[in-house]
Write an enzyme that holds these catalytic residues in place. Structure first.
Site, PDB file in Angstrom:
ATOM      1  N   GLU A  33      -5.666  -8.196  -0.653  1.00  0.00           N
ATOM      2  CA  GLU A  33      -6.367  -7.889   0.607  1.00  0.00           C
ATOM      3  C   GLU A  33      -7.824  -7.641   0.259  1.00  0.00           C
ATOM      4  O   GLU A  33      -8.135  -6.703  -0.477  1.00  0.00           O
ATOM      5  CB  GLU A  33      -5.779  -6.655   1.311  1.00  0.00           C
ATOM      6  CG  GLU A  33      -4.450  -6.943   1.984  1.00  0.00           C
ATOM      7  CD  GLU A  33      -3.969  -5.805   2.871  1.00  0.00           C
ATOM      8  OE1 GLU A  33      -4.816  -5.100   3.460  1.00  0.00           O
ATOM      9  OE2 GLU A  33      -2.740  -5.620   2.942  1.00  0.00           O
TER      10      GLU A  33
ATOM     11  N   GLU B 112       0.825  -1.225   0.000  1.00  0.00           N
ATOM     12  CA  GLU B 112       0.000   0.000   0.000  1.00  0.00           C
ATOM     13  C   GLU B 112       0.858   1.274   0.000  1.00  0.00           C
ATOM     14  O   GLU B 112       0.667   2.162   0.824  1.00  0.00           O
ATOM     15  CB  GLU B 112      -0.956  -0.001   1.201  1.00  0.00           C
ATOM     16  CG  GLU B 112      -2.000  -1.081   1.096  1.00  0.00           C
ATOM     17  CD  GLU B 112      -3.135  -0.956   2.109  1.00  0.00           C
ATOM     18  OE1 GLU B 112      -3.028  -0.161   3.060  1.00  0.00           O
ATOM     19  OE2 GLU B 112      -4.149  -1.678   1.929  1.00  0.00           O
TER      20      GLU B 112
END
Ligand code: AHR
Length: 505
Positions: free
Chosen positions: A291, A172
C-alpha cells in the site's frame, strides 16, 4: 546551480520486476461498486464490469492487483461472494461502516483480473478468522478438482483453478483500528501457523506477512522483528504501507516524502536481515510495499463521509490530485525502483475512485487523475534492468525530512532493445533555486504550499462542478473524517474504544 545525472549501464540494481507496478482493489467506497462494477453502465459486459475502466487499467499498466482489502478483509467471509448472485447475503462492513452486497466476489474478480491482464494477489482474513478459512479459500481458488471446494468453484463456472501465487496473511494487524488487532507476538504466531499450513498445501506459494502500517507507528521496527522471529521460515515477504500528503502548506517537505519511504525500506530491510542472521537462516525476506500513495487524510477528518448510516458504496476517500501530487507519486515510484533489489512487489493503493488514479461517475465517464501519468509512463518505459544513476545536485532543508536533494532519478536499460529510460524527479524548488540562487524560498514553504492548496481547491471545485448536481458542496462532504497513522505520530492512532473506527474519528 549545475546539476547532472550520469548513467553507467553496469550499475544494475535488479532486473525490472513487473510486480512493482501492482495496484489494489478493496471493497471500499466506490472502488468495486460504481467503480470497476456497474451493471447498468453503457460499457458494462455480461459480468457487469465497466469496459471503459478495464481499458484505463490496461493503459495504466498495472501488473498485479491486491484484493479484497485492506481493512475490509479483516471482517470478510469470502464464501458470501460465491454462487448465484441472488442468494448472496448483504453484510455490514465494520471497517468502513458500509453495506456489502457481495455482488462481486472471488470468481468475478478473478475474471476481471483476466480482462485487465493482471495477476491476482489475494489477502486472507486473519482478523476475525484463521487457518481453516484461509485453507478453504486456497482450496477453492487453487485446487484443480475433486475436492468439495474445488468442485464448488467448478460448479460456479470456473473449471480452471486460479493458481493464485501471492497471498497476504491479513492486513495491517499492527493497527488498533484493525478488526481483530493483535500484539506482534500473537499475530506472529497466527501468521506463522497459517503460513505453515498453506505451505503444506503448496510450498511454492509466496506469502506476505504484515509489517507496519506506517513508519510513524509506535511499534515500527519492533513489530517486524517480533513477527518475523515467529514466522521467518514460512513467509517470503514482509509488507510495508505508507501514505503521504502535503501538510500545513509545507510543499518542500511534501516534495521530499520519498525520504520517508527510503527510511522505511532501509529499516525493514535491516530488521529482516537481523532476524535472518539471528535465526541463522539461509533465506532472505523481501519487501512487499503493498500500500503506497498520496492520501489527504487530514482533509477527510472534518467531513461526514463515514457516518452512522449503513450505506452501499458511499463516496469515501475520493481525493482529487494536483500536479504536485503527481510529482510526489512519481518520486515514490522512483524510490521503489531504486530499492528493487529488496522491494520485489508493490501495490499502488488504490486503483479506482478510492485515492485512485482512475475515477468514474455512475452512468458517465471514466477519467485519469494527474497521478495516473507518472505511473503509466514508468510502467510502460521501465524495461530490462534498473540502473542506479550518479546524481550531482544541490539540496535544501525540509522541516520534516531534514536535508533533501533537489533532484532524484532512476533509470532502466534494456539490453535486448538497446533502449534506456531515465525517470527524473525535478521538483518546483529546483526551479526556484535556479532562478533565485538559493533555497531560501523553499524554506518559506507556506507561500509555495498555499499555491498548491489553492490549486487543489480549484481542482476539487472543477471536479465537483463537472460531476453534476450537488456541485462543490456535495463533493466536499464526501471526504471522510478520517485520521490515520501513516507517516504521523502515535498520538493520532487510538481514539477510544471504537477500535475499527479509530482511524476515522
Ligand atoms: O487503502 C485504504 C486503507 O488504508 C486500507 O484499507 C488499509 O489497509 C490502509 O489503512
Amino acid at each position: 546551480m549545475h546539476a547532472s545525472v550520469a548513467l553507467d549501464r553496469a550499475a544494475v540494481i535488479a532486473p525490472v520486476n513487473r510486480r512493482l507496478f501492482g495496484s489494489f482493489v478493496e471493497h471500499l467506497g466506490r472502488c468495486v461498486y460504481d467503480g470497476i462494477y456497474e451493471p447498468s453502465h453503457p460499457t458494462a459486459d455480461e459480468d457487469g464490469f465497466r469496459r471503459d475502466v478495464v481499458e484505463l487499467v490496461r493503459e495504466l499498466g498495472s501488473s498485479s492487483i491486491r484484493y479484497p482489502g485492506g481493512n475490509f478483509v479483516s471482517g470478510y467471509k469470502w464464501e458470501d461472494g460465491i454462487g448465484p448472485r441472488a442468494n448472496r447475503p448483504v453484510r455490514r462492513d465494520l471497517a468502513w461502516h458500509a453495506l456489502e452486497s457481495n455482488q462481486v466476489g472471488i470468481d468475478e474478480f478473478a475474471r476481471w483480473c483476466k480482462l485487465t491482464g493482471s495477476e491476482l494477489m489475494m489477502a486472507v482474513n486473519l482478523g476475525t478468522r484463521g487457518i481453516a478459512e484461509a485453507l478453504d479459500l486456497l482450496e477453492y481458488t487453487n485446487h484443480p478438482s475433486g475436492t468439495a471446494l474445488s468442485d464448488l468453484r467448478i460448479a460456479n463456472g470456473a473449471p480452471e483453478p486460479y493458481d493464485i501465487r501471492m497471498w497476504c496473511l491479513g492486513n495491517e494487524m499492527d493497527g488498533p483500528w484493525q478488526l481483530g488487532h493483535m500484539s506482534a507476538e500473537d499475530y506472529g504466531k497466527l501468521a506463522s501457523r497459517t503460513a505453515a499450513a498453506m505451505k503444506m498445501v503448496d510450498e511454492t506459494l509466496e506469502l506476505v506477512v504484515c509489517g507496519s502500517s506506517g513508519s510513524g507507528m509506535p511499534t515500527f521496527g519492533e513489530w517486524e522483528r517480533v513477527v518475523l522471529e515467529h514466522s521467518y521460515e514460512h513467509v517470503d515477504f514482509v509488507s510495508c504501507h505508507a501514505y503521504y500528503q502535503e501538510r500545513n502548506g509545507d510543499l518542500g517537505s511534501y516534495l521530499a516524502s520519498s525520504l520517508d519511504m527510503q527510511y522505511f525500506i532501509e529499516t525493514v530491510v535491516a530488521t529482516a536481515d537481523h532476524v535472518k542472521h539471528k535465526l541463522r537462516s539461509k533465506k532472505t525476506i523481501n519487501l512487499s510495499f503493498d500500500e503506497w500513495n498520496i492520501w489527504y487524510l487530514d482533509e477527510h477528518r472534518n467531513s461526514d463521509e463515514v457516518n452512522d448510516e449503513w450505506r452501499f458504496a458511499p463516496r469515501q476517500l475520493e481525493d482529487v490530485y494536483s500536479v504536485a501530487d503527481a510529482v510526489v507519486l512519481g518520486n515514490l515510484l522512483i524510490t521503489l525502483l531504486k530499492n528493487s533489489d529488496r522491494v520485489t512487489s508493490a501495490s499502488l493503493a488504490q486503483l479506482v475512485n478510492v485515492i485512485a488514479p482512475i475515477m468514474t461517475e455512475p452512468g458517465g465517464e471514466a477519467w485519469r487523475q494527474t497521478t495516473f501519468f507518472p505511473f503509466s509512463v514508468t510502467s510502460r518505459l521501465a524495461q530490462g534492468a534498473v540502473v542506479r544513476p550518479v546524481i550531482t545536485c544541490g539540496n535544501y532543508e525540509t522541516k520534516v525530512h531534514g536535508t533533501a536533494d533537489l533532484i532524484d532519478s532512476v533509470a532502466t536499460f534494456d539490453e535486448e532493445s538497446g533502449r534506456s529510460a531515465v525517470f527524473p524527479r525535478e521538483s518546483q524548488p529546483v526551479r526556484s533555486v535556479h532562478r533565485d540562487g538559493g533555497c531560501a524560498r523553499l524554506r518559506s514553504g507556506p507561500a509555495d504550499g498555499s499555491c498548491v492548496a489553492a490549486r487543489r481547491r480549484r481542482l476539487r471545485q472543477e471536479h465537483a462542478a463537472a460531476s453534476g448536481p450537488g456541485g462543490v458542496e456535495a463533493h466536499r462532504v464526501r471526504h471522510p473524517r478520517g485520521g490515520h497513522p501513516h507517516g504521523d505520530t502515535a498520538a493520532r492512532l487510538v481514539d477510544g474504544a471504537r477500535a475499527q473506527r479509530a482511524k476515522l474519528t
